[in-house]
Design a protein around this motif. Structure first.
Motif, PDB file in Angstrom:
ATOM      1  N   GLY A 154       0.998  -1.122  -0.302  1.00 10.48           N
ATOM      2  CA  GLY A 154       0.030   0.081  -0.406  1.00 10.48           C
ATOM      3  C   GLY A 154       0.542   1.161   0.021  1.00 10.48           C
ATOM      4  O   GLY A 154       0.421   2.238  -1.051  1.00 10.48           O
ATOM      5  N   LEU A 155       1.720   1.492   1.062  1.00  9.43           N
ATOM      6  CA  LEU A 155       2.900   2.833   1.143  1.00  9.43           C
ATOM      7  C   LEU A 155       3.623   2.622  -0.878  1.00  9.43           C
ATOM      8  O   LEU A 155       3.900   3.644  -0.671  1.00  9.43           O
ATOM      9  N   GLY A 178      17.638  -1.123   4.767  1.00 12.73           N
ATOM     10  CA  GLY A 178      17.148  -2.245   3.956  1.00 12.73           C
ATOM     11  C   GLY A 178      15.776  -1.779   3.730  1.00 12.73           C
ATOM     12  O   GLY A 178      15.585  -1.585   2.274  1.00 12.73           O
ATOM     13  N   SER A 179      15.026  -1.003   4.178  1.00 11.73           N
ATOM     14  CA  SER A 179      13.837  -0.344   4.251  1.00 11.73           C
ATOM     15  C   SER A 179      13.491   0.504   3.207  1.00 11.73           C
ATOM     16  O   SER A 179      12.726   1.039   1.664  1.00 11.73           O
ATOM     17  N   ALA A 180      14.232   1.854   3.536  1.00  9.94           N
ATOM     18  CA  ALA A 180      14.586   2.476   2.785  1.00  9.94           C
ATOM     19  C   ALA A 180      15.441   2.015   1.050  1.00  9.94           C
ATOM     20  O   ALA A 180      14.327   2.815  -0.155  1.00  9.94           O
ATOM     21  N   LEU A 181      15.459   0.928   1.136  1.00 14.80           N
ATOM     22  CA  LEU A 181      15.884   0.610  -0.153  1.00 14.80           C
ATOM     23  C   LEU A 181      15.348  -0.023  -0.653  1.00 14.80           C
ATOM     24  O   LEU A 181      15.677   0.136  -2.372  1.00 14.80           O
ATOM     25  N   ASP A 182      14.780  -1.251  -0.246  1.00 14.30           N
ATOM     26  CA  ASP A 182      13.506  -1.896  -0.935  1.00 14.30           C
ATOM     27  C   ASP A 182      12.394  -0.392  -1.552  1.00 14.30           C
ATOM     28  O   ASP A 182      12.293  -1.278  -2.469  1.00 14.30           O
ATOM     29  N   ALA A 183      12.251  -0.239  -0.589  1.00 16.33           N
ATOM     30  CA  ALA A 183      10.732   1.267  -1.199  1.00 16.33           C
ATOM     31  C   ALA A 183      10.981   1.644  -2.594  1.00 16.33           C
ATOM     32  O   ALA A 183      10.784   1.739  -3.587  1.00 16.33           O
ATOM     33  N   ALA A 184      12.634   2.551  -2.531  1.00 12.57           N
ATOM     34  CA  ALA A 184      13.261   3.323  -3.712  1.00 12.57           C
ATOM     35  C   ALA A 184      12.670   2.128  -5.109  1.00 12.57           C
ATOM     36  O   ALA A 184      12.634   2.857  -5.820  1.00 12.57           O
ATOM     37  N   LYS A 185      13.461   1.086  -4.400  1.00 12.72           N
ATOM     38  CA  LYS A 185      13.840   0.312  -5.582  1.00 12.72           C
ATOM     39  C   LYS A 185      12.481  -0.346  -6.227  1.00 12.72           C
ATOM     40  O   LYS A 185      12.574   0.151  -7.294  1.00 12.72           O
ATOM     41  N   ALA A 186      10.951   0.013  -5.873  1.00 13.63           N
ATOM     42  CA  ALA A 186      10.163  -0.947  -6.002  1.00 13.63           C
ATOM     43  C   ALA A 186       9.637   0.206  -6.471  1.00 13.63           C
ATOM     44  O   ALA A 186       8.980   0.005  -7.474  1.00 13.63           O
ATOM     45  N   VAL A 187       9.782   1.215  -6.195  1.00 14.94           N
ATOM     46  CA  VAL A 187       9.182   2.441  -6.429  1.00 14.94           C
ATOM     47  C   VAL A 187       9.589   3.026  -7.945  1.00 14.94           C
ATOM     48  O   VAL A 187       9.452   3.196  -9.162  1.00 14.94           O
ATOM     49  N   VAL A 222      11.551  -6.614  -0.537  1.00 19.53           N
ATOM     50  CA  VAL A 222      10.709  -7.412   0.515  1.00 19.53           C
ATOM     51  C   VAL A 222       9.960  -5.996   0.887  1.00 19.53           C
ATOM     52  O   VAL A 222      10.414  -4.904   1.534  1.00 19.53           O
ATOM     53  N   LEU A 223       8.419  -6.196   0.588  1.00 20.84           N
ATOM     54  CA  LEU A 223       6.884  -5.688   0.821  1.00 20.84           C
ATOM     55  C   LEU A 223       7.213  -6.372   2.273  1.00 20.84           C
ATOM     56  O   LEU A 223       6.859  -7.732   1.902  1.00 20.84           O
ATOM     57  N   SER A 224       5.989  -6.106   3.175  1.00 21.54           N
ATOM     58  CA  SER A 224       5.202  -6.798   3.575  1.00 21.54           C
ATOM     59  C   SER A 224       3.813  -6.345   4.574  1.00 21.54           C
ATOM     60  O   SER A 224       3.600  -4.577   3.938  1.00 21.54           O
ATOM     61  N   VAL A 225       2.857  -7.352   4.560  1.00 25.60           N
ATOM     62  CA  VAL A 225       1.734  -6.348   5.146  1.00 25.60           C
ATOM     63  C   VAL A 225       1.965  -7.337   6.592  1.00 25.60           C
ATOM     64  O   VAL A 225       2.061  -8.622   6.688  1.00 25.60           O
TER      65      VAL A 225
END
Length: 394
Positions: free
Chosen positions: A74-75, A97-106, A154-157
């Motif tokens: 969702g984010l 890792g969270s920032a890098l994974d988010a940036a990678k997905a975006v 890696v994305l999580s709910v």
């Protein structure tokens, strides 16, 4: 052993001060950039203002967003919608890792405007990703996940019906990984501990993976040697800290390369459901489980597959981490498990029950643990053995 292929890797700029190369690298892609950072790790340091000043000097404009926790689908979808009207020339992820994974997905979705749920493994339609992706530059500020070298975000709910899955494709690999050990100076001890044990676990699991090869083995051993020497003194803030940060940044980078090429094992297989159903940070899962997982793997191989080549590899890891030669394999295995257990205790990594896992929740975790990582564990563990593994760290 010597038949292997190497999947796409980023161009790597490693060393103290390499963050200074970021403005010129970004300007080589264009003049409008999306900066994705952690909530605190970099933007609260002097380096943030220096970077912004350097971008201004080059007439580079930017948008900035922060990632405060492990990213959810969702984010990611919300960020893609927010920035849909911008035509970015590159996305820079600066953080853990969270920032890098988010940036990678975006970066992978900005040009195609589809929900990341369309591409997540094991969730939804699993459509083939075809890109194009906006060029992605990864700048880690922690030493653990190795996301700067991998093709997956890696994305999580989180919650009762939660999941932890990857958006994965070669087109998502960073164009550049800028690994500056100086950026680790802002990491608190708890982050050093969890991320350091994540790196060690990734190096160990990729070394004994069923997909390991001569290339990944050499990198895994080099990374384990570096982490062995640096993790505990860096956590305790003892000795020459710049050198310790350098070794841990190196170990984390190699762990990302080896996991991307060779796969992982039972710890990461369990990390997915544990991180989905309970608020357990990924690095804590790795650090708290790696000794127990190593013991269960070794015992299972001795009982059912005594000729499994991973036993010799575990012996070699024992000699590296304990810095001594072993004549008796049993003594080596015992020393390895003891060393990993002592690191877990000394780093104050909590048990699983600290995050709410109880004995009646184990079966649900076990039922959801057999994803990609579990498939490359050196031996197929049965449910009873996985139950034993989890119970040891409850």
């Amino acid at each position: 052993m010597f038949n292997f292929s190497v999947a796409r890797l980023p161009r790597i700029e490693f060393g103290s001060g390499t963050i200074g190369k970021l403005p010129d690298i970004l300007s080589s892609y264009g003049s409008h950039i999306l900066l994705v950072t952690g909530a605190h790790s970099f933007i609260n340091t002097g380096g943030w203002n220096v970077l912004l000043g350097e971008l201004k000097q080059r007439s580079i404009t930017w948008q900035h967003c922060t990632i405060a926790e492990e990213p959810s689908p969702g984010l990611i979808d919300d960020l893609v919608k927010t920035y849909a009207g911008d035509s970015f020339d590159a996305v820079a992820g600066i953080g853990g890792g969270s920032a890098l994974d988010a940036a990678k997905a975006v970066a992978g979705l900005l040009k195609i405007q589809r929900s990341v749920m369309d591409y997540l493994e094991g969730v939804g339609p699993e459509l083939p990703y075809q890109g194009p992706a906006v060029p992605f530059i990864a700048v880690p500020t922690t030493a653990g996940t190795g996301s700067e070298a991998t093709k997956n975000a890696v994305l999580s709910v989180q919650g009762k019906n939660g999941f932890k899955k990857s958006f994965r494709h070669d087109k998502l690999v960073a164009e550049y990984a800028i690994v500056d050990p100086d950026l680790l100076a802002s990491c608190p001890p708890g982050v050093i501990a969890a991320n350091g044990m994540d790196a060690i676990t990734q190096l160990l699991e990729s070394y004994v993976s069923t997909r390991s090869n001569a290339f990944t083995d050499a990198l895994a051993i080099s990374g384990l040697q570096a982490a062995r020497d640096a993790l505990m003194p860096l956590y305790r803030q003892q000795g020459e800290l710049a050198g310790h940060r350098e070794k841990m940044a190196y170990a984390a980078l190699l762990s990302g390369i080896t996991l991307a090429q060779a796969g992982l094992g039972s710890v990461h297989g369990l990390a997915s459901p544990l991180g989905a159903f309970y608020p357990i940070p990924h690095g804590v899962v790795c650090g708290t489980l790696v000794a127990a997982a190593t013991q269960v793997n070794i015992e299972a191989m001795l009982a059912r597959e005594p000729n499994n080549q991973a036993l010799a590899k575990y012996l070699h890891i024992a000699e590296i981490l304990c810095e001594k030669r072993f004549i008796d394999p049993a003594a080596a295995f015992s020393a390895l498990i003891d060393r990993l257990s002592r690191w877990t205790d000394e780093l104050n990594l909590p048990r699983l029950s600290h995050y709410g896992l109880q004995p009646d929740g184990l079966n649900k975790v076990i039922a959801h643990c057999r994803g990609n990582s579990m498939k490359t564990n050196p031996i197929v563990l049965d449910d009873q053995e996985i139950h034993q593994l989890l119970l040891a760290r409850l």
